[in-house]
Design a protein around this motif. Structure first.
Motif, PDB file in Angstrom:
ATOM      1  N   ILE A  68       0.860  -1.186   0.000  1.00 52.32           N
ATOM      2  CA  ILE A  68       0.000   0.000   0.000  1.00 52.32           C
ATOM      3  C   ILE A  68       0.891   1.229   0.000  1.00 52.32           C
ATOM      4  O   ILE A  68       1.791   1.351   0.843  1.00 52.32           O
ATOM      5  N   ARG A  69       0.643   2.112  -0.947  1.00 52.36           N
ATOM      6  CA  ARG A  69       1.321   3.410  -0.983  1.00 52.36           C
ATOM      7  C   ARG A  69       0.420   4.436  -0.314  1.00 52.36           C
ATOM      8  O   ARG A  69      -0.722   4.639  -0.732  1.00 52.36           O
ATOM      9  N   ASP A  70       0.932   5.098   0.688  1.00 51.76           N
ATOM     10  CA  ASP A  70       0.165   5.995   1.545  1.00 51.76           C
ATOM     11  C   ASP A  70       0.817   7.382   1.466  1.00 51.76           C
ATOM     12  O   ASP A  70       1.883   7.607   2.034  1.00 51.76           O
ATOM     13  N   THR A  71       0.188   8.299   0.732  1.00 51.33           N
ATOM     14  CA  THR A  71       0.720   9.647   0.577  1.00 51.33           C
ATOM     15  C   THR A  71      -0.088  10.606   1.441  1.00 51.33           C
ATOM     16  O   THR A  71      -1.326  10.623   1.349  1.00 51.33           O
ATOM     17  N   ARG A  72       0.592  11.399   2.264  1.00 55.64           N
ATOM     18  CA  ARG A  72      -0.100  12.252   3.230  1.00 55.64           C
ATOM     19  C   ARG A  72       0.262  13.721   3.014  1.00 55.64           C
ATOM     20  O   ARG A  72       1.370  14.043   2.607  1.00 55.64           O
ATOM     21  N   ARG A 116       5.381  10.268   1.827  1.00 56.17           N
ATOM     22  CA  ARG A 116       4.939   9.042   1.148  1.00 56.17           C
ATOM     23  C   ARG A 116       5.481   7.843   1.905  1.00 56.17           C
ATOM     24  O   ARG A 116       6.698   7.676   2.052  1.00 56.17           O
ATOM     25  N   TYR A 117       4.536   7.030   2.392  1.00 57.65           N
ATOM     26  CA  TYR A 117       4.880   5.844   3.178  1.00 57.65           C
ATOM     27  C   TYR A 117       4.464   4.571   2.428  1.00 57.65           C
ATOM     28  O   TYR A 117       3.559   4.600   1.579  1.00 57.65           O
ATOM     29  N   ILE A 118       5.115   3.487   2.753  1.00 59.96           N
ATOM     30  CA  ILE A 118       4.824   2.178   2.168  1.00 59.96           C
ATOM     31  C   ILE A 118       4.471   1.202   3.287  1.00 59.96           C
ATOM     32  O   ILE A 118       5.202   1.091   4.282  1.00 59.96           O
ATOM     33  N   TRP A 119       3.349   0.511   3.104  1.00 54.90           N
ATOM     34  CA  TRP A 119       2.946  -0.544   4.048  1.00 54.90           C
ATOM     35  C   TRP A 119       3.258  -1.890   3.407  1.00 54.90           C
ATOM     36  O   TRP A 119       2.756  -2.211   2.329  1.00 54.90           O
TER      37      TRP A 119
END
Length: 775
Positions: free
Chosen positions: A366-370, A406-409
């Protein structure tokens, strides 16, 4: 300090003037436009080209349609979006006379809305700031914005939106709409009426619609929004306060390439809810031994195309005071907070579940952009009328801290709901950056009215200072961003304390005017993780940061207007020079920009020249019939060939004389409106010419023509109800499919193979029905 003091200072001043202002009568200033005014095509008396949109112009479109999209029929304007209501955040775009979304200015009731960019860093779209039913009017300066517009991006024109004031009579309104793709919308407004100078309203909306593409799950967009406004009018002034709370949660569509369009068609969507099918494609992308039947196009498949979340709160208080008959003071203070996220399933690497055991690895992450924005500011102006002069001085101050991460799960085990802010600690980070923005702007202007008001001359200048200090941060993930992808530390300053503007308007005869104006403008460096020059690695920044120059423009326009009872006519021409045009480039498609080798770079294209002409005409031969037409011709070209460098390798690209990307040379609009005995009908057509998406013009999408239709009947008073109205709206009546908005983060020098994933597909024909009551 500014964040806490701006509100306190303006509130205190407003309260002081409430009790101490001189006993002068101030006009109500109601922004509510009368529907029988029709389409206001031109701004009579203005020294610039100005077009106005009033609420009745929205009748041809479904209730809840974005006000920005409704601007599309005006001369020189191209407004794009993938959904029929124009609400999708990623696909909203605006082009005016060759200046794109982020080179225009935007304000609501004089409060700055930022530069209109997706992944915004200094504002919010009008969709999230104002419920369209609460619009009073929208004024578009197509070429040259006034000196008082609070903007650091308006190299071209500007849009100033005005919200409706509270109604003077107590009452309420409810509108319920249904439509294609399970669309539903509810709008409610309650007005207190005016009591001893005080009036207010509370309003809210809820909306829902599914995607039109071939994707059976993870396809729902919802919106919740509250607007409240209060007004206190007293002898000598008026105070207004406004609150906006917005929550959007939008399912997104895929960006397509020309090659994909030929193979997949217009409605290519994600594979949801087929998780196993998506895993099979993903194994092939990662070249796993579990891959079966690999194809050259496996990377094009997605489970969904992500979810866009935005949470906004915008507050302002304003005061307008008559200090004397000739001296007026205006003060404004505001605060805006935004929290956003973009969540996507990606198949760039495995989810390892944090263990060495590979038996439970899944080829999906999952790419999580905040995003966050926290900005506060204040504005003020003083106007002095003396003899034939109107002197005005004003200022704007803003302090803003924005962030992007930008985080990666890597703990994916199966499908999950991306329509939420993800909780917990991500496994890794690609980049995390915070930026502090300081904006200082002032202006001075004199407007002279001469020859018994036949001649108006205004001249003045503004000064602007913008500083951005970017800071690379470790973030909250278990693993901090690597140097190869982490964004840079660095500062940029754009300043110019003399940006002149001059204009004149001469009345030839009753209803006949000519005008001309000239302006110089400068834009601050953009922010946001896609388009900001600080959103690069430290290595790229060290090589490019010191060479960047702020974008500037010089514009001149002139024209003729005629206004009579049955006819309004405008003819205008313009010329603009756009210097230090920065082109952003990322070699990877938006959906794959988390992969190695994907990163932003910026290229100075030198100057761009825009020139063109526009004709607008509104004919009202009968009280119940009006017909509006416009023609826009534009040539916006790069002045030099582009020296395109990638690392140490540079290639000269033949761009001199080529039409600017996403800029049609020809646009034609026409709208017929009938209103009689409660019945109303509108038919609106728009032709948009060919648009290029490569700088060398080797690839483009051809022109297209669309039609929108609206029917309505006002039943008038029905029993205890003050009014009942029913409407039917059909968007894209002929079901024309076309390339809607372009992704300006992937524009390329050329695309011989047609594989750049650059456009969103337009929505097909859709139908909406509504019933509204007033009480």
């Amino acid at each position: 300090m500014l964040k806490k003091s701006a509100f306190a200072l303006t509130t205190a001043v407003c309260l002081v003037f409430t009790t101490q202002a001189h006993a002068q009568t101030t006009p109500s200033g109601d922004a509510e436009s009368k529907d029988d005014a029709g389409i206001v095509v031109i701004g009579s008396g203005e020294t610039r080209s100005v077009s106005t949109l009033v609420p009745s112009n929205l009748d041809v479109l479904p209730p809840g349609t974005s006000v920005q999209k409704a601007l599309n029929f005006l001369p020189g304007v191209m407004a794009q979006s993938i959904d029929p209501l124009g609400l999708n955040e990623q696909s909203m775009s605006l082009q005016v006379r060759g200046f794109s979304t982020t080179h225009l200015g935007y304000a609501l009731d004089g409060i700055p809305l930022g530069d209109g960019a997706y992944n915004n860093y200094n504002g919010l779209t009008i969709n999230r700031a104002l419920i369209s039913d609460n619009l009073g009017r929208a004024d578009l300066a197509t070429g040259i914005a006034g000196l008082g517009i609070p903007s650091t991006s308006n190299l071209g024109g500007a849009v100033t939106y005005t919200s409706s004031d509270p109604h003077k009579q107590m009452g309420g309104a409810i509108t319920q709409s249904f439509g294609s793709d399970s669309a539903l919308r509810t709008y409610v407004r309650l007005d207190t009426g005016e009591h001893n100078g005080f009036s207010a309203y509370l309003s809210g909306q809820y909306s829902r619609q599914n995607l039109f593409v071939n994707q059976a799950a993870g396809n729902t967009s919802t919106g919740k929004q509250f607007n409240g406004k209060a007004k206190y009018q007293f002898n000598g002034g008026v105070i207004r306060a406004f609150v906006d709370v917005s929550r959007t949660n939008q399912a997104d569509d895929a960006y397509l390439s020309k090659d994909m369009l030929n193979r997949r068609g217009w409605d290519f969507g994600g594979m949801a809810p087929d998780w196993q099918g998506y895993l099979g494609r993903s194994y092939c992308v990662l070249k796993s031994t579990k891959c079966s039947g690999a194809t050259a196009y496996d990377s094009e498949y997605t489970y969904t195309n992500g979810q866009i979340l935005r949470s906004d709160e915008l507050y302002y208080i304003t005061g307008d005071f008559n200090l004397t008959k000739a001296l007026t003071l205006s003060l404004k203070a505001y605060h805006h907070h935004d929290k956003g996220a973009g969540n996507n399933f990606i198949n760039s690497a495995y989810s390892t579940q944090g263990t060495a055991d590979t038996s439970d690895d899944v080829p999906v992450q999952i790419r999580d952009t905040r995003y966050t924005i926290n900005r506060s500011g204040g504005l003020g102006s003083l106007t002095w009328d003396v003899a034939f002069n109107r002197f005005q001085a004003g200022f704007w101050l803003e302090q803003n801290t924005s962030s992007a991460a930008r985080y990666i799960w890597s703990n994916v085990k199966g499908p999950s709901d991306l329509a939420q802010y993800l909780q917990g600690q991500p496994d890794s980070a690609q980049w995390v950056q915070s930026t502090d923005w300081k904006t200082r702007q002032f202006y001075l202007q004199d407007t002279m009215s001469l020859l018994q008001d036949r001649l108006t001359v205004d001249f003045g200048f503004k000064g602007t200072y913008s500083r951005s200090d970017a800071h690379a941060l470790p973030g909250i993930a278990k693993t901090a961003p690597p140097a190869s992808s982490q964004f840079a530390n660095g500062s940029l300053v754009a300043k110019d304390y003399f940006l002149p503007q001059v204009g004149l308007r001469y009345k030839l005869a009753q209803g006949h005017e000519i005008y001309a104006s000239y302006a110089e403008n400068m834009a601050m460096y953009q922010g946001g993780f896609k388009l900001g020059p600080q959103s690069v690695t430290q290595t790229v920044w060290n090589a490019q940061g010191g060479t960047l120059k702020p974008e500037k423009s010089r514009s001149v326009e002139g024209g003729y207007r005629f206004v009579s009872r049955t006819l309004q006519l405008t003819l205008s021409g313009y010329y603009s020079k756009f210097d230090n045009r920065l082109l952003q480039y990322n070699p990877c498609a938006t959906a794959r920009q988390s992969e190695p080798g994907c990163g932003n770079s910026f290229h100075n294209a030198g100057s761009v020249t825009a020139k063109g002409m526009e004709i607008g005409a509104l004919w009202k031969p009968l009280n119940w019939l009006s017909w509006y037409n416009s023609l826009s011709l534009n040539s916006t070209t790069y002045d030099q060939d582009l020296n395109w460098c990638s690392g140490a390798s540079c290639v000269i690209k033949a761009t001199a004389g080529k039409q600017q990307v996403d800029t049609p040379k020809t646009m034609v609009s026409s709208m017929v409106t009938v209103k009689q005995h409660g019945f109303s009908a509108s038919l609106q057509g728009k032709y948009t010419g060919r648009r290029y998406y490569t700088y060398t013009n080797d690839q483009s999408f051809g022109g297209y023509f669309t039609l929108d239709a609206g029917l309505g009947y006002d039943f008038g008073v029905v029993g205890p109800l003050k009014g009942v109205k029913a409407s039917l709206n059909i968007t894209n009546l002929t079901n024309k499919r076309y390339a809607a908005n372009f992704d300006n983060s992937v524009f390329a020098p050329d695309d011989a193979s047609g594989t750049v994933q650059v456009f969103h597909a337009s929505a097909p024909r859709q139908v909406f029905g509504s019933i509204g009551i007033a009480f």
